[in-house]
Design a protein around this motif. Structure first.
Motif, PDB file in Angstrom:
ATOM      1  N   UNK A 238     -79.969  35.024 -10.557  1.00 14.92           N
ATOM      2  CA  UNK A 238     -79.910  35.340  -9.134  1.00 14.92           C
ATOM      3  C   UNK A 238     -79.409  34.091  -8.422  1.00 14.92           C
ATOM      4  N   UNK A 239     -78.266  34.196  -7.765  1.00 18.45           N
ATOM      5  CA  UNK A 239     -77.580  33.019  -7.214  1.00 18.45           C
ATOM      6  C   UNK A 239     -77.382  33.178  -5.717  1.00 18.45           C
ATOM      7  N   UNK A 240     -77.668  32.106  -4.965  1.00 25.03           N
ATOM      8  CA  UNK A 240     -77.308  32.107  -3.544  1.00 25.03           C
ATOM      9  C   UNK A 240     -76.689  30.777  -3.183  1.00 25.03           C
ATOM     10  N   UNK A 241     -75.811  30.817  -2.215  1.00 27.66           N
ATOM     11  CA  UNK A 241     -75.142  29.629  -1.701  1.00 27.66           C
ATOM     12  C   UNK A 241     -73.958  30.042  -0.860  1.00 27.66           C
ATOM     13  N   UNK A 242     -73.782  29.376   0.263  1.00 25.41           N
ATOM     14  CA  UNK A 242     -72.677  29.699   1.164  1.00 25.41           C
ATOM     15  C   UNK A 242     -71.641  28.591   1.124  1.00 25.41           C
ATOM     16  N   UNK A 243     -70.404  28.975   0.879  1.00 22.14           N
ATOM     17  CA  UNK A 243     -69.311  28.006   0.853  1.00 22.14           C
ATOM     18  C   UNK A 243     -69.096  27.475   2.263  1.00 22.14           C
ATOM     19  N   UNK A 244     -69.049  26.161   2.384  1.00 21.47           N
ATOM     20  CA  UNK A 244     -68.979  25.549   3.706  1.00 21.47           C
ATOM     21  C   UNK A 244     -67.645  25.855   4.378  1.00 21.47           C
ATOM     22  N   UNK A 245     -67.741  26.327   5.597  1.00 23.44           N
ATOM     23  CA  UNK A 245     -66.536  26.573   6.406  1.00 23.44           C
ATOM     24  C   UNK A 245     -66.319  25.462   7.413  1.00 23.44           C
TER      25      UNK A 245
END
Length: 681
Positions: A238-245
């Motif tokens: 189970x993976x979470x992470x938001x690519x920085x904009x």
């Protein structure tokens, strides 16, 4: 791994970037299904996120978790994360911390057997520890958190194993949602590991190997070459992470210069990511200007009009969506020099502010002679014996500078010789005694010892710093004189040596054994005969306690709120040697005990066990949060036929209060108050 500028919103780094160049940002939006944050994580779920009043206690740049079931139907769990949290677990300014976490928990193992865990960031080997209920059943409970423990220090997380970041394998459908490295609600195979297992495969896997762990498990290994009876594994995470904009922006300096009335300039230094960024600066009384870029450094010199520089300027990264901004107050720039002359023993300081119109006051930070003011246009001079290593100068306009102190003048003279015959001592008759003049100072050319009084002895090597002799057999006081010669000499000093008999050797007495109430303050009353120069208490058995006055004859401690015995040793030392004695302190037997009181924050898991003399079909124990029975009821649990009781639950909605204690009461009325919890991550 690298970290980005500090966010003006919450004080955390805007992003962390792994060695592959993947940049992830915090995502604390409870409306985002990929954030891992829900409204329930906020103090006020009905209000938008704000810092620090309505902010979650933890959030993640990246999190990758995997779970399996062992053959005993217990859980095996792996947590890999780069986590943002707070020093005291409550959102507060200046208490933000970031750490890389590797956590491994496996239950239902064979106690004292060896197990090997393979995961994307390495291989760990453990011996399963008994879990406290059944000595034959073991568990692995491992957490490695590397990062800051005080507010800030965000760069310490760069030393963790969490690099590079893990993300969904893009060759396996479905692909990760746009802008994210995965969907935490969907288990998926991953990429990112740099390690290879024994088969040459990258370790994008969670695998546990050990005796019998696979027998009866739905996660038995299917890897050729591994015994499925002794291995479980999964490739689903189970993976979470938001690519920085956003790249963000930090203002490293904003200093103004004003040499004319009604105008001046402000020098603005900023940093952002090394990619092309459009950053400008604006504010009242200045025209908006773009900062010039070199690598990740940005600079602009802007003019302002008015009697004083603006109170606030705003630096904005227009390339970000939404734009990142930092507000900062311009301060003056201080130039200064400091020099010490060894011949005159004078410290001279020249300092000036970049604001010659406002002429702000300059003060020298306290360096042992008080805070000192430098008058505008004047050189400050003061006499000191030795110079400080450096000086810090403050301006009333906000500027600050720390400068080294340069030194000129003649070299230091060796100085006159000074004799030091050492401390007065007490020795046993017949013992070998060494005099010590080695702490004498100066350019010494000779040592000379002589006896002034007492029973005559023969000094061996009296022309050295450390002569010796044999103490006479009678009780006496001997006086010796040391003479040293050299530059500015001679110089003399004396030392007394008291001779005692072996009958004066110390004998320790730790006092009688005691029986006390749990939680009571206990005094250890030690004593000794003979000549004693020091006392020292140490604990040698039992639940660890904190001793007060451990180096005095009488020490004290608070008995644990648990049944048992604690033992101590008293050691006394004197010229005749040392002697030790031991004492035991036992609690009065109680009908109700707590043998384990633990809360694990990550899983919101309670583990509380104990015993009670009250048994029967209706016997129960009530557990309350806090230091008395008025707190919230955590649970009511039964007592078994042997008098044992336990409470163990995960994902509890109740957590420890500020007392970090529990209180319990049996159904027959016995109670234990203010039992401190062990809180683990």
């Amino acid at each position: 791994m690298e970290l980005g500028p500090i966010s003006a919103f919450d004080g955390f780094p805007v992003w962390y970037k792994d060695l592959n160049g993947l940049r992830l940002q915090l995502n604390v939006n409870p409306a985002d299904p990929f954030s891992g944050i829900t409204p329930a994580d906020l103090p006020n779920p009905a209000e938008p996120v704000s810092f620090p009043d309505n902010y979650p206690e933890e959030a993640f740049y990246m999190s990758a978790e995997a779970e399996m079931t062992t053959g005993t139907q217990e859980r095996a769990r792996l947590v890999l994360a780069l986590e943002a949290a707070f020093v005291n677990e409550v959102p507060r300014e200046n208490e933000q911390i970031v750490f890389g976490r590797v956590r491994i928990r496996v239950a239902g193992l064979r106690a004292n057997e060896t197990y090997t865990v393979t995961h994307p960031y390495g291989i760990n080997t453990f011996i399963a520890e008994p879990d406290g209920n059944d000595p034959t059943v073991g568990e692995i409970n491992f957490t490695e958190d590397i990062g800051g423990v005080n507010g800030g220090d965000f760069d310490l997380a760069l030393n963790s194993r969490v690099d590079p970041f893990l993300q969904w394998n893009p060759t396996i459908a479905p692909t990760a949602p746009a802008g994210y490295i995965g969907d935490p609600a969907v288990e998926h195979q991953i990429i990112g590991s740099l390690f290879e297992d024994q088969f040459g495969e990258l370790q994008n896997i969670f695998r546990v190997e050990g005796p019998g762990i696979g027998i009866g498990s739905p996660d038995r290994s299917t890897t050729p070459g591994l015994n499925p009876d002794n291995c479980i594994e999964t490739k689903n995470f189970s993976v979470l992470g938001k690519i920085s904009t956003i790249a963000g922006v930090d203002v490293t300096r904003a200093t103004y210069t004003q040499n004319e009335i009604d105008n001046g300039v402000i020098d603005v230094f900023a940093v952002s990511d090394d990619e092309p960024q459009n950053i400008n600066v604006g504010g009242a009384g200045i025209e908006t200007a773009s900062l010039q870029r070199f690598n990740n450094q940005f600079f602009a010199r802007v003019s302002f009009t008015g009697a004083r520089p603006p109170n606030i300027i705003t630096v904005t990264n227009l390339s970000d969506n939404p734009p990142s901004l930092k507000n900062i107050t311009p301060i003056d720039f201080i130039t200064a020099t400091a020099a010490f002359n060894t011949d005159t023993q004078e410290l001279t300081i020249d300092a000036a502010s970049s604001d010659t119109i406002g002429s702000p006051s300059l003060t020298i930070e306290n360096f042992g002679i008080g805070e000192l003011e430098i008058l505008p246009g004047e050189t400050f001079t003061t006499s000191v014996l030795i110079p400080p290593l450096q000086l810090t100068i403050h301006s009333s306009a906000g500027g600050k500078i720390t400068i080294p102190v340069s030194v000129t003048g003649s070299s230091t003279s060796p100085g006159s010789v000074i004799a030091n015959a050492g401390e007065d001592t007490t020795v046993l008759s017949g013992s070998t005694v060494t005099l010590d003049g080695s702490n004498s100072t100066g350019s010494i050319t000779s040592f000379s010892w002589s006896q002034l009084s007492g029973s005559a002895v023969i000094l061996i090597n009296p022309d050295t710093a450390t002569p010796s002799f044999t103490a006479p057999n009678e009780i006496d006081t001997l006086i010796f004189e040391l003479t040293v010669d050299g530059e500015g000499g001679p110089s003399t000093d004396t030392a007394n040596v008291s001779v005692i008999s072996s009958a004066d050797a110390p004998i320790a007495n730790a006092g009688p054994d005691q029986i006390v109430q749990q939680g009571a303050t206990v005094t250890l009353a030690g004593s000794a005969t003979g000549i004693v120069t020091s006392y020292q208490w140490e604990q040698i058995a039992g639940n660890l306690v904190e001793l007060t006055n451990a180096n005095a004859s009488n020490a004290s401690f608070t008995f644990p709120t648990q049944a048992g015995t604690v033992s101590f040793r008293l050691t006394v030392t004197g010229p005749g040697g040392n002697s030790s004695d031991e004492v035991k302190v036992t609690s009065i037997p109680q009908n109700l005990t707590i043998t384990r009181a633990e809360f694990r924050t990550r899983d919101a898991e309670w583990r509380i066990t104990g015993t009670s003399d009250t048994v029967g079909p209706n016997a129960s124990i009530s557990i309350f949060l806090g230091n008395d029975l008025t707190g919230p009821l955590l649970a009511q649990v039964p007592v078994d036929a042997l008098g044992d009781w336990q409470f163990r639950v995960e994902n509890s909605t109740l957590q420890p209060d500020e007392t970090r204690a529990i209180s319990v009461q049996s159904s027959s009325g016995e109670s234990l108050m203010n039992v401190l919890l062990t809180v683990r991550s």
